[in-house]
Design a protein around this motif. Structure first.
Motif, mmCIF file in Angstrom:
data_model
loop_
_atom_site.group_PDB
_atom_site.id
_atom_site.type_symbol
_atom_site.label_atom_id
_atom_site.label_comp_id
_atom_site.label_asym_id
_atom_site.label_seq_id
_atom_site.Cartn_x
_atom_site.Cartn_y
_atom_site.Cartn_z
ATOM 1 N N PHE A 29 0.832 -1.195 0.000
ATOM 2 C CA PHE A 29 0.000 0.000 0.000
ATOM 3 C C PHE A 29 0.873 1.253 0.000
ATOM 4 O O PHE A 29 0.643 2.170 -0.780
ATOM 5 C CB PHE A 29 -0.959 -0.001 1.198
ATOM 6 C CG PHE A 29 -1.859 1.202 1.236
ATOM 7 C CD1 PHE A 29 -2.909 1.322 0.345
ATOM 8 C CD2 PHE A 29 -1.637 2.218 2.151
ATOM 9 C CE1 PHE A 29 -3.744 2.440 0.374
ATOM 10 C CE2 PHE A 29 -2.462 3.328 2.186
ATOM 11 C CZ PHE A 29 -3.519 3.445 1.300
ATOM 12 N N TYR A 30 1.900 1.290 0.874
ATOM 13 C CA TYR A 30 2.809 2.439 0.909
ATOM 14 C C TYR A 30 3.546 2.605 -0.414
ATOM 15 O O TYR A 30 3.780 3.723 -0.876
ATOM 16 C CB TYR A 30 3.810 2.317 2.058
ATOM 17 C CG TYR A 30 3.301 2.850 3.374
ATOM 18 C CD1 TYR A 30 3.004 4.193 3.529
ATOM 19 C CD2 TYR A 30 3.116 2.010 4.462
ATOM 20 C CE1 TYR A 30 2.550 4.701 4.728
ATOM 21 C CE2 TYR A 30 2.654 2.503 5.679
ATOM 22 C CZ TYR A 30 2.367 3.850 5.801
ATOM 23 O OH TYR A 30 1.911 4.347 6.990
ATOM 24 N N GLN A 31 3.918 1.494 -1.031
ATOM 25 C CA GLN A 31 4.603 1.544 -2.322
ATOM 26 C C GLN A 31 3.699 2.219 -3.362
ATOM 27 O O GLN A 31 4.135 3.103 -4.101
ATOM 28 C CB GLN A 31 4.934 0.107 -2.737
ATOM 29 C CG GLN A 31 5.929 -0.050 -3.816
ATOM 30 C CD GLN A 31 6.235 -1.527 -4.055
ATOM 31 O OE1 GLN A 31 5.338 -2.373 -4.010
ATOM 32 N NE2 GLN A 31 7.480 -1.836 -4.304
ATOM 33 N N LEU A 32 2.437 1.800 -3.411
ATOM 34 C CA LEU A 32 1.499 2.378 -4.372
ATOM 35 C C LEU A 32 1.137 3.815 -4.001
ATOM 36 O O LEU A 32 0.879 4.638 -4.880
ATOM 37 C CB LEU A 32 0.247 1.506 -4.471
ATOM 38 C CG LEU A 32 0.498 0.110 -5.049
ATOM 39 C CD1 LEU A 32 -0.749 -0.750 -4.953
ATOM 40 C CD2 LEU A 32 0.983 0.187 -6.484
ATOM 41 N N LEU A 33 1.148 4.131 -2.735
ATOM 42 C CA LEU A 33 0.896 5.495 -2.278
ATOM 43 C C LEU A 33 2.012 6.413 -2.775
ATOM 44 O O LEU A 33 1.755 7.504 -3.279
ATOM 45 C CB LEU A 33 0.832 5.501 -0.751
ATOM 46 C CG LEU A 33 0.306 6.735 -0.053
ATOM 47 C CD1 LEU A 33 -1.131 7.024 -0.460
ATOM 48 C CD2 LEU A 33 0.390 6.547 1.441
ATOM 49 N N ASP A 34 3.264 5.951 -2.668
ATOM 50 C CA ASP A 34 4.411 6.731 -3.142
ATOM 51 C C ASP A 34 4.378 6.938 -4.654
ATOM 52 O O ASP A 34 4.863 7.950 -5.153
ATOM 53 C CB ASP A 34 5.729 6.062 -2.754
ATOM 54 C CG ASP A 34 6.011 6.155 -1.264
ATOM 55 O OD1 ASP A 34 5.408 7.008 -0.588
ATOM 56 O OD2 ASP A 34 6.848 5.366 -0.777
ATOM 57 N N GLU A 35 3.815 5.966 -5.376
ATOM 58 C CA GLU A 35 3.720 6.073 -6.834
ATOM 59 C C GLU A 35 2.545 6.951 -7.275
ATOM 60 O O GLU A 35 2.390 7.209 -8.468
ATOM 61 C CB GLU A 35 3.568 4.681 -7.453
ATOM 62 C CG GLU A 35 4.804 3.817 -7.317
ATOM 63 C CD GLU A 35 4.595 2.411 -7.857
ATOM 64 O OE1 GLU A 35 3.675 2.210 -8.674
ATOM 65 O OE2 GLU A 35 5.353 1.515 -7.461
ATOM 66 N N GLY A 36 1.712 7.371 -6.336
ATOM 67 C CA GLY A 36 0.566 8.213 -6.676
ATOM 68 C C GLY A 36 -0.663 7.420 -7.100
ATOM 69 O O GLY A 36 -1.631 8.009 -7.587
ATOM 70 N N ILE A 37 -0.632 6.112 -6.944
ATOM 71 C CA ILE A 37 -1.774 5.278 -7.322
ATOM 72 C C ILE A 37 -2.951 5.545 -6.387
ATOM 73 O O ILE A 37 -4.084 5.684 -6.824
ATOM 74 C CB ILE A 37 -1.400 3.776 -7.300
ATOM 75 C CG1 ILE A 37 -0.272 3.480 -8.290
ATOM 76 C CG2 ILE A 37 -2.615 2.902 -7.572
ATOM 77 C CD1 ILE A 37 -0.607 3.715 -9.745
ATOM 78 N N PHE A 38 -2.679 5.622 -5.086
ATOM 79 C CA PHE A 38 -3.711 5.919 -4.105
ATOM 80 C C PHE A 38 -3.537 7.348 -3.614
ATOM 81 O O PHE A 38 -2.424 7.877 -3.594
ATOM 82 C CB PHE A 38 -3.631 4.949 -2.909
ATOM 83 C CG PHE A 38 -4.048 3.552 -3.255
ATOM 84 C CD1 PHE A 38 -5.363 3.267 -3.592
ATOM 85 C CD2 PHE A 38 -3.133 2.533 -3.250
ATOM 86 C CE1 PHE A 38 -5.747 1.975 -3.918
ATOM 87 C CE2 PHE A 38 -3.505 1.239 -3.566
ATOM 88 C CZ PHE A 38 -4.822 0.960 -3.902
#
Length: 154
Positions: A29-38
């Motif tokens: 989740f944090y990985q996708l948060l950093d990518e701007g997905i969430f």
């Protein structure tokens, strides 16, 4: 096609709860948060804790259901594995209890750019958290172990 009901939304949830609602690990989740997905969480001014209100929860669930990130990029989510009694358990040849206990933590640290073993992660935990990590925030533990091992030159 929505798998999630908006009636299950709470007024406010933690990052851990949001990741669970999305069937993702906190690390992913944090990985996708950093990518701007969430979308980024809001922060409690008193505690500085990241939180998701009902509007942000709904947006995160929409991203999961549609596969279109908050940044407009497409993202594929895999279905979580179903645990069944009929599947044979893997044999853990040559792995110690410590290796198994810290395997997920080690995988997270490796995905963050550290090349460390479960034994090194376990030693770092024992050094930093002599009372154990059972009641500690997982994100804080990962950050502290990462910093500790980075200082050690791992």
């Amino acid at each position: 096609m929505a798998k999630h009901k908006t009636s299950k939304l709470k007024p406010i949830v933690s990052v851990k709860q949001m990741a669970e609602m999305l069937n993702l690990s906190r690390a992913r989740f944090y990985q996708l948060l950093d990518e701007g997905i969430f979308p980024q969480p809001i922060y409690d001014l008193r505690t500085r804790r990241p939180l998701y209100d009902a509007r942000l929860q709904k947006r995160c669930l929409e991203v999961r259901d549609t596969g279109i990130g908050d940044n407009g990029r497409y993202i594929l989510f895999y279905s979580p594995r179903e645990k069944s009694e009929s599947q044979p358990r893997k044999q853990n040849k040559g792995k110690t209890t410590a290796n198994l206990k810290y395997q997920e933590l080690t995988e997270t640290l490796n995905s963050m750019g550290l090349d460390c073993s479960a034994k090194e992660a376990g030693s770092a935990i024992e050094e930093i958290y002599p009372e154990g990590i059972e009641h500690e925030d997982e994100g804080v533990v990962i950050r502290e172990i990462f910093r500790y091992l980075r200082q050690k030159g791992v």
